[in-house]
Design a protein around this motif. Structure first.
Motif, PDB file in Angstrom:
ATOM      1  N   LYS A 178       0.866  -1.368  -0.016  1.00  0.00           N
ATOM      2  CA  LYS A 178      -0.148  -0.226   0.058  1.00  0.00           C
ATOM      3  C   LYS A 178       0.959   1.780  -0.006  1.00  0.00           C
ATOM      4  O   LYS A 178       1.809   1.920   0.569  1.00  0.00           O
ATOM      5  N   MET A 192       2.227   5.503   0.441  1.00  0.00           N
ATOM      6  CA  MET A 192       2.610   5.875   2.156  1.00  0.00           C
ATOM      7  C   MET A 192       1.635   6.446   2.182  1.00  0.00           C
ATOM      8  O   MET A 192       1.258   6.552   3.222  1.00  0.00           O
ATOM      9  N   ARG A 238      -2.053   6.344   0.979  1.00  0.00           N
ATOM     10  CA  ARG A 238      -3.014   5.659   1.384  1.00  0.00           C
ATOM     11  C   ARG A 238      -3.249   5.578   2.945  1.00  0.00           C
ATOM     12  O   ARG A 238      -3.920   5.670   3.529  1.00  0.00           O
ATOM     13  N   ALA A 239      -1.313   4.816   2.977  1.00  0.00           N
ATOM     14  CA  ALA A 239      -1.365   4.073   4.127  1.00  0.00           C
ATOM     15  C   ALA A 239      -1.621   5.335   5.477  1.00  0.00           C
ATOM     16  O   ALA A 239      -2.327   5.323   6.144  1.00  0.00           O
ATOM     17  N   LYS A 255      -5.386   6.255   5.751  1.00  0.00           N
ATOM     18  CA  LYS A 255      -5.974   5.698   6.422  1.00  0.00           C
ATOM     19  C   LYS A 255      -5.938   5.318   7.993  1.00  0.00           C
ATOM     20  O   LYS A 255      -6.707   4.835   9.251  1.00  0.00           O
ATOM     21  N   ALA A 256      -4.813   5.269   8.542  1.00  0.00           N
ATOM     22  CA  ALA A 256      -3.917   5.232  10.062  1.00  0.00           C
ATOM     23  C   ALA A 256      -5.363   6.762  10.679  1.00  0.00           C
ATOM     24  O   ALA A 256      -5.536   6.425  11.699  1.00  0.00           O
ATOM     25  N   VAL A 269       0.001   4.502  13.403  1.00  0.00           N
ATOM     26  CA  VAL A 269      -0.144   3.560  12.065  1.00  0.00           C
ATOM     27  C   VAL A 269       0.288   2.752  12.331  1.00  0.00           C
ATOM     28  O   VAL A 269       0.063   1.551  11.776  1.00  0.00           O
ATOM     29  N   LEU A 325      -2.320  -0.670  11.085  1.00  0.00           N
ATOM     30  CA  LEU A 325      -2.352  -0.542   9.920  1.00  0.00           C
ATOM     31  C   LEU A 325      -1.949  -1.957  10.217  1.00  0.00           C
ATOM     32  O   LEU A 325      -0.907  -2.403   9.986  1.00  0.00           O
ATOM     33  N   ASP A 328      -3.381  -4.303   7.041  1.00  0.00           N
ATOM     34  CA  ASP A 328      -3.037  -4.860   4.987  1.00  0.00           C
ATOM     35  C   ASP A 328      -2.390  -3.907   4.362  1.00  0.00           C
ATOM     36  O   ASP A 328      -2.292  -3.887   3.114  1.00  0.00           O
ATOM     37  N   LEU A 329      -0.735  -2.867   4.855  1.00  0.00           N
ATOM     38  CA  LEU A 329       0.129  -2.867   4.543  1.00  0.00           C
ATOM     39  C   LEU A 329       0.533  -4.264   3.003  1.00  0.00           C
ATOM     40  O   LEU A 329       1.215  -3.849   2.036  1.00  0.00           O
ATOM     41  N   HIS A 373       4.679  -7.205  13.370  1.00  0.00           N
ATOM     42  CA  HIS A 373       3.419  -6.198  12.185  1.00  0.00           C
ATOM     43  C   HIS A 373       2.139  -7.623  12.101  1.00  0.00           C
ATOM     44  O   HIS A 373       3.002  -8.604  11.709  1.00  0.00           O
TER      45      HIS A 373
END
Length: 122
Positions: free
Chosen positions: A22, A24, A26-27, A30-31, A39, A42, A44-45, A114
């Motif tokens: 994903k 950065m 967009r991540a 979303k965060a 962060v 998260l 689904d990276l 993670h």
């Protein structure tokens, strides 16, 4: 198909499509929107999808992950709708599995803590 079989079979390797990480921007969005800018939430990276031909194979994959000493399954989520509604709407049955890798290789890469996600589709 067993992963080791796929590694040793060039024709099977052509059926594997690796997703991009994903991006950065967009991540971060979303965060901010979903996790109050945390962060670390998260997961689904590094999401991957595996498509199965049968429910048995889908469940066998889940069992294999759960039995792996280097995998900690932290959540399993099935389609939110009834099976019939899910099939009518999407044409597939999906499970989302969130997990942590604990292998020495994962530790060496700095990703052992993670939470990863894999979607099992049928």
């Amino acid at each position: 198909v067993n992963w080791q079989e796929a590694l040793n079979d060039a024709s099977l390797q052509t059926t594997i499509a690796w997703p991009a990480v994903k991006n950065m921007e967009r991540a971060l969005v979303k965060a901010e929107m979903c996790y109050g800018a945390d962060v670390s939430c998260l997961c689904d990276l590094v999401r991957q999808r595996i498509v199965f031909e049968s429910l048995y194979d889908q469940l066998q994959c889940l069992r294999t992950m759960a039995d792996d000493p280097h995998v900690i399954v932290v959540a399993v989520k099935h389609n939110q709708h009834s099976l019939q509604t899910s099939l009518d709407y999407t044409g597939c049955i999906m499970m989302s599995i969130k997990f942590i890798l604990t292998s020495e290789e994962a530790k060496a890469c700095g990703v052992a803590g993670h939470v990863c996600e894999v979607q099992l589709l049928m």
